[in-house]
Design an enzyme around this catalytic site. Structure first.
Site, mmCIF file in Angstrom:
data_model
loop_
_atom_site.group_PDB
_atom_site.id
_atom_site.type_symbol
_atom_site.label_atom_id
_atom_site.label_comp_id
_atom_site.label_asym_id
_atom_site.label_seq_id
_atom_site.Cartn_x
_atom_site.Cartn_y
_atom_site.Cartn_z
ATOM 1 N N SER A 1 47.393 21.796 29.701
ATOM 2 C CA SER A 1 48.694 22.381 29.374
ATOM 3 C C SER A 1 48.552 23.891 29.460
ATOM 4 O O SER A 1 47.426 24.416 29.415
ATOM 5 C CB SER A 1 49.052 21.984 27.933
ATOM 6 N N TYR B 1 47.021 20.456 18.980
ATOM 7 C CA TYR B 1 47.319 20.329 20.414
ATOM 8 C C TYR B 1 46.605 21.425 21.204
ATOM 9 O O TYR B 1 45.988 21.163 22.243
ATOM 10 C CB TYR B 1 48.838 20.421 20.599
HETATM 11 P P1 NAD Z 1 55.460 11.414 27.292
HETATM 12 O O1 NAD Z 1 55.641 11.268 25.814
HETATM 13 O O2 NAD Z 1 56.646 11.291 28.203
HETATM 14 O O3 NAD Z 1 54.359 10.390 27.838
HETATM 15 C C1 NAD Z 1 53.179 10.176 27.154
HETATM 16 C C2 NAD Z 1 52.553 8.907 27.666
HETATM 17 O O4 NAD Z 1 51.357 8.680 26.930
HETATM 18 C C3 NAD Z 1 53.425 7.671 27.454
HETATM 19 O O5 NAD Z 1 53.247 6.790 28.547
HETATM 20 C C4 NAD Z 1 52.841 7.061 26.177
HETATM 21 O O6 NAD Z 1 53.080 5.668 26.069
HETATM 22 C C5 NAD Z 1 51.380 7.384 26.382
HETATM 23 N N1 NAD Z 1 50.588 7.342 25.171
HETATM 24 C C6 NAD Z 1 50.803 7.986 23.983
HETATM 25 N N2 NAD Z 1 49.854 7.652 23.118
HETATM 26 C C7 NAD Z 1 49.001 6.813 23.758
HETATM 27 C C8 NAD Z 1 47.830 6.124 23.382
HETATM 28 N N3 NAD Z 1 47.313 6.224 22.148
HETATM 29 N N4 NAD Z 1 47.245 5.314 24.289
HETATM 30 C C9 NAD Z 1 47.755 5.162 25.540
HETATM 31 N N5 NAD Z 1 48.871 5.794 25.932
HETATM 32 C C10 NAD Z 1 49.479 6.596 25.053
HETATM 33 O O7 NAD Z 1 54.740 12.819 27.464
HETATM 34 P P2 NAD Z 1 54.561 13.795 28.728
HETATM 35 O O8 NAD Z 1 55.335 15.017 28.427
HETATM 36 O O9 NAD Z 1 54.767 13.073 29.992
HETATM 37 O O10 NAD Z 1 53.033 14.185 28.537
HETATM 38 C C11 NAD Z 1 51.993 13.745 29.385
HETATM 39 C C12 NAD Z 1 50.818 14.695 29.280
HETATM 40 O O11 NAD Z 1 51.196 15.984 29.754
HETATM 41 C C13 NAD Z 1 50.322 14.891 27.857
HETATM 42 O O12 NAD Z 1 48.913 14.994 27.853
HETATM 43 C C14 NAD Z 1 50.939 16.214 27.461
HETATM 44 O O13 NAD Z 1 50.210 16.865 26.472
HETATM 45 C C15 NAD Z 1 50.881 16.951 28.788
HETATM 46 N N6 NAD Z 1 51.829 18.077 28.875
HETATM 47 C C16 NAD Z 1 53.171 17.882 28.728
HETATM 48 C C17 NAD Z 1 54.006 18.984 28.842
HETATM 49 C C18 NAD Z 1 55.501 18.867 28.726
HETATM 50 O O14 NAD Z 1 56.176 19.907 28.695
HETATM 51 N N7 NAD Z 1 56.075 17.671 28.678
HETATM 52 C C19 NAD Z 1 53.488 20.247 29.071
HETATM 53 C C20 NAD Z 1 52.108 20.400 29.203
HETATM 54 C C21 NAD Z 1 51.281 19.294 29.106
#
Ligand code: NAD
Length: 260
Positions: free
Chosen positions: A142, A155
């Site tokens: 991130s 985080y």
């Molecule tokens: P999201 O909530 O849409 O998706 C998260 C996914 O992880 C889902 O499929 C959920 O079921 C799964 N998950 C959660 N806990 C779990 C567990 N214990 N075991 C297995 N699966 C699990 O989130 P997102 O925004 O798509 O985030 C995906 C990644 O990208 C994360 O690592 C997040 O930190 C990172 N990220 C997101 C953003 C953003 O702005 N959305 C920015 C930077 C980084």
């Protein structure tokens, strides 16, 4: 380009993971999905993205906070797909609170899911990749893997840790056909971020549209959300021969967030 390869994308039933799985499938990779919630719709959209290549789409529901379940996921990958060629460590959760009020169980869950799971998947994936002398590991860190924000101690710690872990394993595999890199997104409009927009609207007594504008304005100079598809395109590049010597990078895709 990726025909005959198998990609495991953790946390791919939603958001960024799903977007990356679709882009890898469109290049011909077989996909193992993982994550909670509805499985049939993500499976169908990934199969449709890979239809021209007849890709195989599997699913394993391992809870990525549990090492034994991660081992079961790898046993499934070996039995059903002959192993994992492309590992995308994407599963992640968020919790926002000052450190003195941070629930201990949330700290433990964030470190387990956002950081330790990548240690477990890498320790299980690297031997097979070394044996084939080809592999790609892409860790979804991130902008918070590079800079901090208040209220996100767990985080930020996990994502900085993931960037460090990426560099270390990239060095261990530097003379092989296995590359290890991180992608560092800024704001992407997924359920994880929508929760923060909802909380901001409630706390500040503003509309959801105003809260969304405020959230972008505080951090992301482009004032546009990054999309899962754009992150998927970068993942596809990282899997291409052009990226054979891209090793140990933490590549921000953040609308200018960390340039400030
Ligand atoms: P999201 O909530 O849409 O998706 C998260 C996914 O992880 C889902 O499929 C959920 O079921 C799964 N998950 C959660 N806990 C779990 C567990 N214990 N075991 C297995 N699966 C699990 O989130 P997102 O925004 O798509 O985030 C995906 C990644 O990208 C994360 O690592 C997040 O930190 C990172 N990220 C997101 C953003 C953003 O702005 N959305 C920015 C930077 C980084």
């Amino acid at each position: 380009m990726l025909n005959g390869k198998t990609a495991l994308v953790t946390g791919s039933t939603s958001g960024i993971g799903l977007g990356i799985a679709e882009k890898l499938a469109a290049q011909g990779a077989n996909i193992i999905l993982n994550g909670f919630g509805d499985v049939e719709a993500p499976k169908a959209s990934v199969a449709s993205a890979g239809q021209a290549h007849g890709v195989k789409v599997g699913y394993h529901g391992a809870d990525m906070s549990k090492p034994a379940e991660i081992e079961a996921l790898f046993a499934y990958a070996q039995a059903e797909f002959g192993g994992v060629d492309i590992l995308v460590n994407n599963a992640g959760i968020q919790h926002v609170s000052n450190v003195e009020n941070f629930p201990v169980e949330k700290w433990d869950a964030i470190i387990a899911i956002n950081l330790s799971s990548a240690f477990h998947t890498m320790r299980l994936a690297v031997p097979g990749m070394r044996a084939k002398n080809w592999g790609r590991i892409i860790n979804l860190a991130s902008a918070h893997g590079l800079v901090a924000s208040a209220g996100k101690s767990a985080y930020v710690a996990a994502k900085h840790g993931l960037v460090g872990l990426t560099k270390s394993v990239a060095l261990e595999t530097a003379t092989t056909g296995v590359t290890v890199n991180a992608i560092c997104p800024g704001w992407v409009l997924t359920p994880l971020v929508q929760k923060q927009i909802d909380a901001k609207a409630a706390n500040e007594g503003v509309s959801l549209a105003e809260a969304q504008k405020g959230l972008l304005g505080e951090k992301q100079p482009s004032l546009q959300f990054v999309t899962p598809g754009q992150l998927g395109d970068l993942a596809v590049f990282m899997c291409s021969p052009g990226a054979d010597n891209v090793r140990g990078v933490a590549w921000n895709v953040d609308g200018g967030w960390v340039a400030q």
